[in-house]
Design an enzyme around this catalytic site. Sequence first.
Site, mmCIF file in Angstrom:
data_model
loop_
_atom_site.group_PDB
_atom_site.id
_atom_site.type_symbol
_atom_site.label_atom_id
_atom_site.label_comp_id
_atom_site.label_asym_id
_atom_site.label_seq_id
_atom_site.Cartn_x
_atom_site.Cartn_y
_atom_site.Cartn_z
ATOM 1 N N GLY A 147 0.825 -1.194 0.000
ATOM 2 C CA GLY A 147 0.000 0.000 0.000
ATOM 3 C C GLY A 147 0.864 1.251 0.000
ATOM 4 O O GLY A 147 2.067 1.204 0.273
ATOM 5 N N CYS A 148 0.241 2.384 -0.291
ATOM 6 C CA CYS A 148 0.996 3.639 -0.385
ATOM 7 C C CYS A 148 1.509 4.096 0.981
ATOM 8 O O CYS A 148 2.706 4.393 1.127
ATOM 9 C CB CYS A 148 0.145 4.721 -1.047
ATOM 10 S SG CYS A 148 -1.522 4.885 -0.369
ATOM 11 N N TYR A 149 0.631 4.144 1.978
ATOM 12 C CA TYR A 149 1.084 4.533 3.319
ATOM 13 C C TYR A 149 2.140 3.566 3.869
ATOM 14 O O TYR A 149 3.162 4.008 4.415
ATOM 15 C CB TYR A 149 -0.099 4.606 4.286
ATOM 16 C CG TYR A 149 -0.953 5.835 4.170
ATOM 17 C CD1 TYR A 149 -0.416 7.117 4.317
ATOM 18 C CD2 TYR A 149 -2.327 5.736 3.945
ATOM 19 C CE1 TYR A 149 -1.213 8.249 4.231
ATOM 20 C CE2 TYR A 149 -3.135 6.858 3.862
ATOM 21 C CZ TYR A 149 -2.577 8.115 4.004
ATOM 22 O OH TYR A 149 -3.375 9.237 3.920
#
Length: 336
Positions: A147-149
């Site tokens: 995921g991005c985070y």
Amino acid sequence: MPAINVGIIGVSGYTGFELIRLLLAHPNFKMSYLAASSEAKIDEIFPSLRGVLDLDVHRADAKEAAKRCEVVFLALPHQEAMRYAKQLLSLGVKVVDLSADYRLSRELYEKNYCEHLDVQNLARAVYGLVELNRERIKGANLVANPGCYPTASILAVLPFLKFIDLDFGVVIDAKSGVSGAGKKLSASSHFVSVNENANAYNPINHRHADEIKFHLSNAAGSDISTLFVPHLLPITRGMLVSAYARLVKDIKPLEVLGEFYKNERFIRVRDEAVQIKNVAGTHFCDITAFAHEGKIFINSAIDNLLRGASSQAIANANLMCGLDENLALPMISQFC
């Protein structure tokens, strides 16, 4: 070498578009199959591609994708992705999954999402953070794109795991552009809701909290306490992480970062606070860190759609296919 045929299922979203943009510049990958929930011409979905790419978008079908492709990118919502991944893998296709379906243990996945329908492949999936799992990715048939985070957070904290108090843990304050919410419209992503505004959302309970904790704990070899709070910024793309922890020994943070990432082409160690502007439109992750009175501040920035999704997927596919991992990864920022 002959072209490697690749496909995208779930092409109509932001990450699907970014995959197309990167694949158009790839010297070894050839787009041979594009699919979404309904049929269309690609330039009907993305008018900016008129005169650039003349491909039909098909209704998604795993068997048809397997006939045409050696590698398929799944840019689909969770639960939907695993249905296609299971079929594609059984047909001998390599899969890079951009959803959350293969990133966690079964227990954590079902806590945060839904019942897992492909437990066998979940156990075989490799978490696709290249700096963490490069060698395992090379031999994988299924890679779970982070995921991005988690990408921005793990890359920030990873070099300092042996220098921080794992029981005290790490506090992660993360901020993302609106594209991180996806293409589907919601009340919180309306222009009038976002413009001239900033807010925390799903504090403590965001789904990415367990992904961050799970992979940092695995890397540390011990459970690490984490507190993760995401925020929404009134910008289109980009992500900024500020992480805070307690040190257990005196260190020079920039030296630690420099040594840890000395061979990483797309990690840039900065001696000043990082900025989204410098990484937007690129695969770079910029990181800095400062120590003060036994505590440490770690600061990272990425493009959420690229390093946090599509360009990371390309890097994973490059490794899976025995190519230079840096092929077609964007380097020049969209500074203005």
